[in-house]
Write a protein that holds these residues in place. Structure first.
Motif, PDB file in Angstrom:
ATOM      1  N   ILE A   1       0.841  -1.207   0.000  1.00  0.00           N
ATOM      2  CA  ILE A   1       0.000   0.000   0.000  1.00  0.00           C
ATOM      3  C   ILE A   1       0.870   1.250   0.000  1.00  0.00           C
ATOM      4  O   ILE A   1       0.654   2.177  -0.786  1.00  0.00           O
ATOM      5  CB  ILE A   1      -0.971  -0.003   1.192  1.00  0.00           C
ATOM      6  CG1 ILE A   1      -2.048  -1.077   0.980  1.00  0.00           C
ATOM      7  CG2 ILE A   1      -1.603   1.377   1.395  1.00  0.00           C
ATOM      8  CD1 ILE A   1      -2.910  -1.342   2.199  1.00  0.00           C
ATOM      9  N   LEU A   2       1.876   1.272   0.850  1.00  0.00           N
ATOM     10  CA  LEU A   2       2.731   2.459   0.938  1.00  0.00           C
ATOM     11  C   LEU A   2       3.526   2.678  -0.339  1.00  0.00           C
ATOM     12  O   LEU A   2       3.626   3.818  -0.826  1.00  0.00           O
ATOM     13  CB  LEU A   2       3.665   2.348   2.143  1.00  0.00           C
ATOM     14  CG  LEU A   2       2.982   2.395   3.503  1.00  0.00           C
ATOM     15  CD1 LEU A   2       3.995   2.126   4.607  1.00  0.00           C
ATOM     16  CD2 LEU A   2       2.266   3.721   3.718  1.00  0.00           C
ATOM     17  N   THR A   3       4.098   1.614  -0.903  1.00  0.00           N
ATOM     18  CA  THR A   3       4.898   1.790  -2.117  1.00  0.00           C
ATOM     19  C   THR A   3       4.027   2.095  -3.329  1.00  0.00           C
ATOM     20  O   THR A   3       4.525   2.601  -4.336  1.00  0.00           O
ATOM     21  CB  THR A   3       5.819   0.588  -2.384  1.00  0.00           C
ATOM     22  OG1 THR A   3       5.039  -0.614  -2.442  1.00  0.00           O
ATOM     23  CG2 THR A   3       6.897   0.467  -1.318  1.00  0.00           C
TER      24      THR A   3
ATOM     25  N   LEU B   1       6.032   2.261  -7.518  1.00  0.00           N
ATOM     26  CA  LEU B   1       7.027   1.276  -7.085  1.00  0.00           C
ATOM     27  C   LEU B   1       6.380   0.046  -6.472  1.00  0.00           C
ATOM     28  O   LEU B   1       6.992  -1.018  -6.428  1.00  0.00           O
ATOM     29  CB  LEU B   1       7.998   1.905  -6.092  1.00  0.00           C
ATOM     30  CG  LEU B   1       8.904   3.003  -6.646  1.00  0.00           C
ATOM     31  CD1 LEU B   1       9.817   3.548  -5.552  1.00  0.00           C
ATOM     32  CD2 LEU B   1       9.720   2.514  -7.828  1.00  0.00           C
ATOM     33  N   GLY B   2       5.140   0.177  -6.015  1.00  0.00           N
ATOM     34  CA  GLY B   2       4.422  -0.944  -5.419  1.00  0.00           C
ATOM     35  C   GLY B   2       3.720  -1.822  -6.441  1.00  0.00           C
ATOM     36  O   GLY B   2       2.994  -2.746  -6.068  1.00  0.00           O
ATOM     37  N   GLY B   3       3.892  -1.526  -7.736  1.00  0.00           N
ATOM     38  CA  GLY B   3       3.282  -2.341  -8.774  1.00  0.00           C
ATOM     39  C   GLY B   3       1.870  -1.941  -9.135  1.00  0.00           C
ATOM     40  O   GLY B   3       1.201  -2.624  -9.907  1.00  0.00           O
ATOM     41  N   CYS B   4       1.396  -0.835  -8.593  1.00  0.00           N
ATOM     42  CA  CYS B   4       0.061  -0.343  -8.934  1.00  0.00           C
ATOM     43  C   CYS B   4       0.139   0.547 -10.171  1.00  0.00           C
ATOM     44  O   CYS B   4       1.158   1.189 -10.406  1.00  0.00           O
ATOM     45  CB  CYS B   4      -0.516   0.484  -7.783  1.00  0.00           C
ATOM     46  SG  CYS B   4      -0.784  -0.460  -6.271  1.00  0.00           S
ATOM     47  N   THR B   5      -0.935   0.567 -10.926  1.00  0.00           N
ATOM     48  CA  THR B   5      -1.072   1.532 -12.012  1.00  0.00           C
ATOM     49  C   THR B   5      -2.316   2.354 -11.722  1.00  0.00           C
ATOM     50  O   THR B   5      -3.435   1.852 -11.809  1.00  0.00           O
ATOM     51  CB  THR B   5      -1.181   0.840 -13.383  1.00  0.00           C
ATOM     52  OG1 THR B   5      -0.011   0.042 -13.592  1.00  0.00           O
ATOM     53  CG2 THR B   5      -1.291   1.874 -14.500  1.00  0.00           C
ATOM     54  N   PHE B   6      -2.085   3.590 -11.344  1.00  0.00           N
ATOM     55  CA  PHE B   6      -3.166   4.508 -11.038  1.00  0.00           C
ATOM     56  C   PHE B   6      -3.387   5.420 -12.237  1.00  0.00           C
ATOM     57  O   PHE B   6      -2.600   5.428 -13.173  1.00  0.00           O
ATOM     58  CB  PHE B   6      -2.828   5.340  -9.797  1.00  0.00           C
ATOM     59  CG  PHE B   6      -2.675   4.530  -8.533  1.00  0.00           C
ATOM     60  CD1 PHE B   6      -3.364   3.337  -8.342  1.00  0.00           C
ATOM     61  CD2 PHE B   6      -1.846   4.955  -7.515  1.00  0.00           C
ATOM     62  CE1 PHE B   6      -3.239   2.596  -7.173  1.00  0.00           C
ATOM     63  CE2 PHE B   6      -1.713   4.232  -6.336  1.00  0.00           C
ATOM     64  CZ  PHE B   6      -2.412   3.042  -6.170  1.00  0.00           C
TER      65      PHE B   6
ATOM     66  N   THR C   1      -6.786  11.089   0.321  1.00  0.00           N
ATOM     67  CA  THR C   1      -7.347   9.728   0.347  1.00  0.00           C
ATOM     68  C   THR C   1      -6.191   8.732   0.258  1.00  0.00           C
ATOM     69  O   THR C   1      -5.235   8.962  -0.485  1.00  0.00           O
ATOM     70  CB  THR C   1      -8.292   9.516  -0.870  1.00  0.00           C
ATOM     71  OG1 THR C   1      -9.322  10.500  -0.805  1.00  0.00           O
ATOM     72  CG2 THR C   1      -8.908   8.125  -0.886  1.00  0.00           C
ATOM     73  N   VAL C   2      -6.302   7.628   0.987  1.00  0.00           N
ATOM     74  CA  VAL C   2      -5.314   6.559   0.881  1.00  0.00           C
ATOM     75  C   VAL C   2      -5.637   5.769  -0.385  1.00  0.00           C
ATOM     76  O   VAL C   2      -6.769   5.320  -0.584  1.00  0.00           O
ATOM     77  CB  VAL C   2      -5.349   5.630   2.114  1.00  0.00           C
ATOM     78  CG1 VAL C   2      -4.391   4.461   1.938  1.00  0.00           C
ATOM     79  CG2 VAL C   2      -5.013   6.417   3.382  1.00  0.00           C
ATOM     80  N   LEU C   3      -4.644   5.630  -1.239  1.00  0.00           N
ATOM     81  CA  LEU C   3      -4.804   4.848  -2.475  1.00  0.00           C
ATOM     82  C   LEU C   3      -4.522   3.390  -2.160  1.00  0.00           C
ATOM     83  O   LEU C   3      -3.637   3.073  -1.360  1.00  0.00           O
ATOM     84  CB  LEU C   3      -3.847   5.375  -3.544  1.00  0.00           C
ATOM     85  CG  LEU C   3      -4.075   6.839  -3.920  1.00  0.00           C
ATOM     86  CD1 LEU C   3      -2.897   7.388  -4.722  1.00  0.00           C
ATOM     87  CD2 LEU C   3      -5.370   6.997  -4.675  1.00  0.00           C
TER      88      LEU C   3
END
Length: 184
Positions: A103-105, A134-139, A177-179
């Motif tokens: 979540i943080l990365t 860096l956490g592997g998410c694509t926003f 907001t927390v993503l």
């Protein structure tokens, strides 16, 4: 003559220092000095104590104090408080360290991206720019009512409430907001 010249130079230096101090943005009631790292500054923000506790629990202090450059979308305490009841406490448990780290990365980009660059990428991409973290998410970054928004893979939308907080190893954008990564 020497004393007068010295006094004039000293006064000019003090005025320049005061003008520079005025340029230092305040986040959570604390100055964010551009010659300090993301971690060195963020620990002083009263609005980011939950984020700092989470970064410490996840073992990411050394990473975010590193050379970078990084762009950090920094959720406020209120953003964490808006998560479902008990979620933050659960994430801070040792058994959930991997999920907390993810979540943080997902709030960190491995490059320095100021708001003008982000807005340019949004415009160049027809109004929606993919943001790989860096956490592997694509926003998805968009403009909404003149503000940069970031949508996570669960449809949650964070608004950048304070942009371009320059740091020695990157930039912070404060978000409301927390993503979250995709639901697993």
């Amino acid at each position: 003559m020497f004393h007068k010249a010295f006094a004039t130079a000293a006064a000019a230096t003090l005025l320049a220092g005061a003008a520079h101090a005025q340029d230092v943005p305040m986040v959570g009631g604390a100055p964010m000095y551009p010659n300090m790292t993301i971690v060195e500054n963020a620990v002083n923000s009263a609005d980011h104590t939950t984020l700092i506790a989470a970064v410490q629990t996840a073992g990411l202090v050394e990473t975010l104090a590193g050379e970078g450059p990084f762009t950090v979308f920094a959720p406020t305490n209120d953003a964490f408080a808006a998560l479902p009841e008990g979620a933050v406490e659960a994430l801070l448990q040792p058994a959930n360290r991997e999920r907390l780290t993810q979540i943080l990365t997902c709030h960190v980009i491995g490059a320095e991206a100021f708001s003008d660059a982000i807005m340019g990428m949004i415009a160049d991409d027809g109004g929606a720019h993919p943001v790989e973290t860096l956490g592997g998410c694509t926003f998805t970054a968009r403009m909404q009512n003149g503000m940069i928004t970031i949508e996570d893979e669960q449809g949650r939308i964070a608004t950048v409430t304070q942009a371009d907080v320059d740091q020695s190893n990157g930039v912070i954008h404060v978000i409301d907001t927390v993503l979250l990564p995709p639901a697993s």
